[in-house]
Design a protein around this motif. Structure first.
Motif, short mmCIF file in Angstrom:
data_model
loop_
_atom_site.label_atom_id
_atom_site.label_comp_id
_atom_site.label_asym_id
_atom_site.label_seq_id
_atom_site.Cartn_x
_atom_site.Cartn_y
_atom_site.Cartn_z
N PHE A 240 0.83 -1.21 0.00
CA PHE A 240 0.00 0.00 0.00
C PHE A 240 0.87 1.26 0.00
CE2 PHE A 240 -2.83 3.24 1.69
CZ PHE A 240 -4.05 2.93 1.09
N THR A 241 1.84 1.30 0.89
CA THR A 241 2.69 2.48 1.03
C THR A 241 3.53 2.71 -0.22
OG1 THR A 241 2.78 2.15 3.41
CG2 THR A 241 4.46 3.58 2.46
N ASN A 242 4.13 1.65 -0.74
CA ASN A 242 4.97 1.79 -1.93
C ASN A 242 4.16 2.24 -3.14
OD1 ASN A 242 7.26 1.06 -0.51
ND2 ASN A 242 7.15 -1.09 -1.10
N ALA A 243 2.93 1.76 -3.24
CA ALA A 243 2.07 2.15 -4.36
C ALA A 243 1.75 3.64 -4.30
CB ALA A 243 0.79 1.33 -4.35
N ILE A 244 1.45 4.13 -3.11
CA ILE A 244 1.16 5.56 -2.98
C ILE A 244 2.39 6.40 -3.32
CG2 ILE A 244 0.65 7.39 -1.31
CD1 ILE A 244 -1.34 5.53 -0.01
N LYS A 245 3.54 6.00 -2.84
CA LYS A 245 4.78 6.71 -3.17
C LYS A 245 4.99 6.75 -4.69
CE LYS A 245 7.32 5.56 1.08
NZ LYS A 245 8.45 4.76 1.62
N GLU A 246 4.79 5.59 -5.31
CA GLU A 246 4.97 5.48 -6.75
C GLU A 246 4.01 6.39 -7.51
OE1 GLU A 246 3.79 1.95 -9.70
OE2 GLU A 246 5.36 1.39 -8.28
N LYS A 247 2.75 6.38 -7.10
CA LYS A 247 1.72 7.17 -7.77
C LYS A 247 2.00 8.67 -7.62
CE LYS A 247 -2.33 7.41 -9.91
NZ LYS A 247 -2.49 6.95 -11.31
N ASP A 256 -6.26 14.16 -5.28
CA ASP A 256 -7.48 13.38 -5.09
C ASP A 256 -7.11 12.06 -4.40
OD1 ASP A 256 -9.80 11.84 -5.23
OD2 ASP A 256 -10.34 12.58 -7.22
N VAL A 257 -7.43 11.95 -3.12
CA VAL A 257 -7.03 10.76 -2.35
C VAL A 257 -7.65 9.48 -2.91
CG1 VAL A 257 -6.65 12.08 -0.25
CG2 VAL A 257 -8.89 11.05 -0.66
N ARG A 258 -8.77 9.61 -3.59
CA ARG A 258 -9.42 8.42 -4.15
C ARG A 258 -8.57 7.79 -5.25
NH1 ARG A 258 -14.88 11.51 -5.52
NH2 ARG A 258 -13.21 12.90 -6.25
N LYS A 259 -7.88 8.63 -5.98
CA LYS A 259 -7.11 8.11 -7.11
C LYS A 259 -5.87 7.35 -6.65
CE LYS A 259 -8.83 11.34 -10.56
NZ LYS A 259 -8.52 12.39 -11.57
N TYR A 260 -5.14 7.92 -5.70
CA TYR A 260 -3.98 7.14 -5.25
C TYR A 260 -4.39 6.05 -4.27
CZ TYR A 260 -3.56 10.75 -1.48
OH TYR A 260 -3.77 11.61 -0.44
N GLY A 261 -5.55 6.23 -3.60
CA GLY A 261 -6.07 5.15 -2.75
C GLY A 261 -6.48 3.95 -3.57
N ALA A 262 -7.13 4.19 -4.71
CA ALA A 262 -7.55 3.09 -5.59
C ALA A 262 -6.34 2.38 -6.19
CB ALA A 262 -8.45 3.63 -6.70
N TYR A 263 -5.31 3.15 -6.52
CA TYR A 263 -4.09 2.57 -7.07
C TYR A 263 -3.44 1.65 -6.04
CZ TYR A 263 0.46 2.50 -9.46
OH TYR A 263 1.62 2.12 -10.11
N ALA A 264 -3.36 2.10 -4.80
CA ALA A 264 -2.78 1.29 -3.72
C ALA A 264 -3.64 0.07 -3.44
CB ALA A 264 -2.62 2.13 -2.47
N ARG A 265 -4.95 0.23 -3.52
CA ARG A 265 -5.86 -0.90 -3.28
C ARG A 265 -5.59 -2.03 -4.26
NH1 ARG A 265 -11.51 1.27 -3.64
NH2 ARG A 265 -11.07 1.25 -5.87
N ARG A 267 -2.82 -2.71 -5.75
CA ARG A 267 -1.53 -3.33 -5.44
C ARG A 267 -1.66 -4.30 -4.26
NH1 ARG A 267 3.43 -1.20 -6.68
NH2 ARG A 267 2.32 -0.25 -8.44
N VAL A 268 -2.43 -3.92 -3.25
CA VAL A 268 -2.66 -4.81 -2.11
C VAL A 268 -3.44 -6.04 -2.56
CG1 VAL A 268 -3.83 -5.06 0.12
CG2 VAL A 268 -2.57 -2.97 -0.41
N LYS A 269 -4.42 -5.85 -3.42
CA LYS A 269 -5.21 -6.98 -3.90
C LYS A 269 -4.32 -8.00 -4.61
CE LYS A 269 -8.36 -6.47 -7.23
NZ LYS A 269 -9.67 -6.15 -7.85
N LYS A 270 -3.37 -7.53 -5.36
CA LYS A 270 -2.44 -8.43 -6.05
C LYS A 270 -1.67 -9.28 -5.05
CE LYS A 270 1.34 -8.29 -9.46
NZ LYS A 270 2.43 -8.89 -8.66
N VAL A 271 -1.19 -8.67 -3.97
CA VAL A 271 -0.45 -9.39 -2.94
C VAL A 271 -1.34 -10.43 -2.26
CG1 VAL A 271 0.74 -9.19 -0.72
CG2 VAL A 271 1.18 -7.52 -2.52
N VAL A 272 -2.57 -10.04 -1.93
CA VAL A 272 -3.49 -10.96 -1.25
C VAL A 272 -3.80 -12.15 -2.13
CG1 VAL A 272 -5.78 -11.23 -0.25
CG2 VAL A 272 -4.48 -9.14 0.19
N LYS A 273 -4.02 -11.92 -3.40
CA LYS A 273 -4.29 -13.03 -4.31
C LYS A 273 -3.11 -14.00 -4.38
CE LYS A 273 -6.56 -12.47 -8.13
NZ LYS A 273 -7.07 -12.04 -9.44
N GLU A 274 -1.90 -13.45 -4.41
CA GLU A 274 -0.71 -14.31 -4.43
C GLU A 274 -0.64 -15.18 -3.18
OE1 GLU A 274 2.39 -11.48 -4.82
OE2 GLU A 274 2.12 -11.21 -6.99
#
Length: 309
Positions: A240-247, A256-265, A267-274
Motif C-alpha cells: 500500500f505504502t509503496n504504491a502511494i509513493k509510486e503514484k 485526489d485521495v481516491r485516485k492514489y487510494g484506488a491505485y494502492a488498493r 496493489r494490495v489486492k495483487k499481494v493478497v491473491k498471491e
C-alpha cells in the motif's frame, strides 16, 4: 453473505491440509482489497483488525466496514480481532460484533495467560464466538535485529502447547516456530519439525503469525506440517505504502485521495491473491460453506451488546 465465525473454517482447513489467509486491514481500501481478492480467488478469508488498528480508528468503525463489505461478498468472510493484548479490548470487539477473537497473553507468565484465556474463552463461547490465543512468543523484528538465540528462547514447546489447550479450551492456537512480526524481507525458514510435533499433541487448528517475513517454500512446508491459519500484515502495508509513493512520484500534483487510494488498493489486492494461491485456499469457498452448514459448533448467539466490560 453474512459474516461467519472462524471455527468451522479452520477445522476444515486443518482436516484438508490447506491454510486460510488472515490479512490485516488498517483502512477501507485495504479491507476492500482483501475481500475483492478473496472473491476473485473464490476463497474463504479472514479480515483481521489489530488492537493497534482499533486504537487508530475504533472497533465499531472497522467492524462496520468489514460487515458491509462481507454482506455484499460471494465468499465467506470472518471479522477477527488480532492481538487483543488486554481483557477490555477483547470484550469491546465482542460487543462490537467481531466473529472471531484473539487474546494475546504471550507476554504474561504461563498460569496468568491460562487464567485470562480460559475466562475469555468462556465469555466468547457464550456468545457463539471462537477465541484464538498464543503460547510461546512471536518476537517483533521492528524492535531491532533478532539473534537466533533470542528467537529460540521464545519458541513454543509441544508440551506447553498441549497443556495450554487442555486448560483453556481455546479454539485455535498461535505458536512461535521461528517467524517474527514486522519483518520487511522474506528471509525466515520455520522450524517444521516443531510444528509437526505440536500438531501431534494439539487437536485445534494452529496459527502462524508474522508470515510476511517467511519464505514461500517454508510456508508450504508449514501447512503440510499442520498450520491452518496464516497471518499477513507487513506485506500489505508495504504494498500500500509503496504504491502511494509510486503514484505521487509519477503525478506529484495529484491531490485526489481516491485516485492514489484506488491505485494502492489494486496493489494490495495483487499481494493478497498471491498469498491465497500460496496457501492453496483458492476455490475452497463453497466447500467450506457446505462444511460449516453441516457442522454447527455453537448454539445461537446471545446478545453481545449486553456483555459488561
Amino acid at each position: 453473505m453474512p459474516l461467519i465465525d472462524s471455527k468451522g473454517m479452520l477445522i476444515y482447513a486443518m482436516e484438508n491440509k490447506f491454510a486460510v489467509g488472515a490479512f490485516n486491514a488498517n483502512n477501507l481500501e485495504t479491507a476492500q482489497a482483501i475481500i475483492e481478492a478473496a472473491e476473485e480467488e473464490n476463497a474463504p478469508v479472514i479480515v483481521q483488525i489489530s488492537q493497534g488498528a482499533i486504537d487508530y480508528a475504533g472497533e465499531d468503525c472497522f467492524f462496520a466496514i468489514v460487515k458491509t463489505l462481507a454482506q455484499k461478498a460471494s465468499v465467506p468472510v470472518v471479522c477477527h480481532l488480532d492481538h487483543g493484548v488486554d481483557f477490555g479490548t477483547v470484550i469491546r470487539a465482542l460487543r462490537a460484533g467481531f466473529t472471531s477473537l484473539m487474546f494475546d497473553g504471550s507476554s504474561l507468565p504461563f498460569e496468568e495467560n491460562v487464567k485470562i484465556t480460559k475466562m475469555l474463552v468462556e465469555i466468547a463461547h457464550a456468545s457463539g464466538v471462537p477465541l484464538e490465543a498464543e503460547i510461546g512468543k512471536v518476537p517483533d523484528a521492528a524492535k531491532g535485529p533478532l539473534s537466533p538465540e533470542e528467537v529460540k528462547k521464545y519458541l513454543t514447546t509441544p508440551e506447553e502447547a498441549q497443556e495450554f489447550c487442555e486448560k483453556t479450551g481455546v479454539d485455535s492456537l498461535a505458536v512461535a516456530v521461528g517467524s517474527a512480526h514486522r519483518m520487511k524481507v522474506q528471509s525466515v525458514r520455520l522450524d517444521i519439525e516443531r510444528i509437526a510435533n505440536i500438531r501431534e499433541r494439539v487437536g485445534v487448528p494452529l496459527v502462524l503469525h508474522g508470515a510476511s517475513g517467511v519464505m514461500d517454500e517454508s510456508v508450504i512446508e508449514a501447512i503440510k506440517a499442520g498450520i491452518s491459519k496464516i497471518n499477513f500484515a507487513t506485506e500489505l502495508n508495504k504494498a500500500f505504502t509503496n504504491a502511494i509513493k509510486e503514484k505521487l512520484q509519477a503525478e506529484p500534483e495529484l491531490v485526489d485521495v481516491r485516485k492514489y487510494g484506488a491505485y494502492a488498493r489494486e496493489r494490495v489486492k495483487k499481494v493478497v491473491k498471491e498469498k491465497i494461491k500460496l496457501l492453496n485456499s483458492t476455490g475452497k469457498a463453497e466447500e467450506i460453506m457446505d462444511f460449516i452448514n453441516k457442522n454447527r459448533y455453537f448454539e445461537k448467539k446471545s446478545d453481545t451488546s449486553k456483555i459488561v466490560e
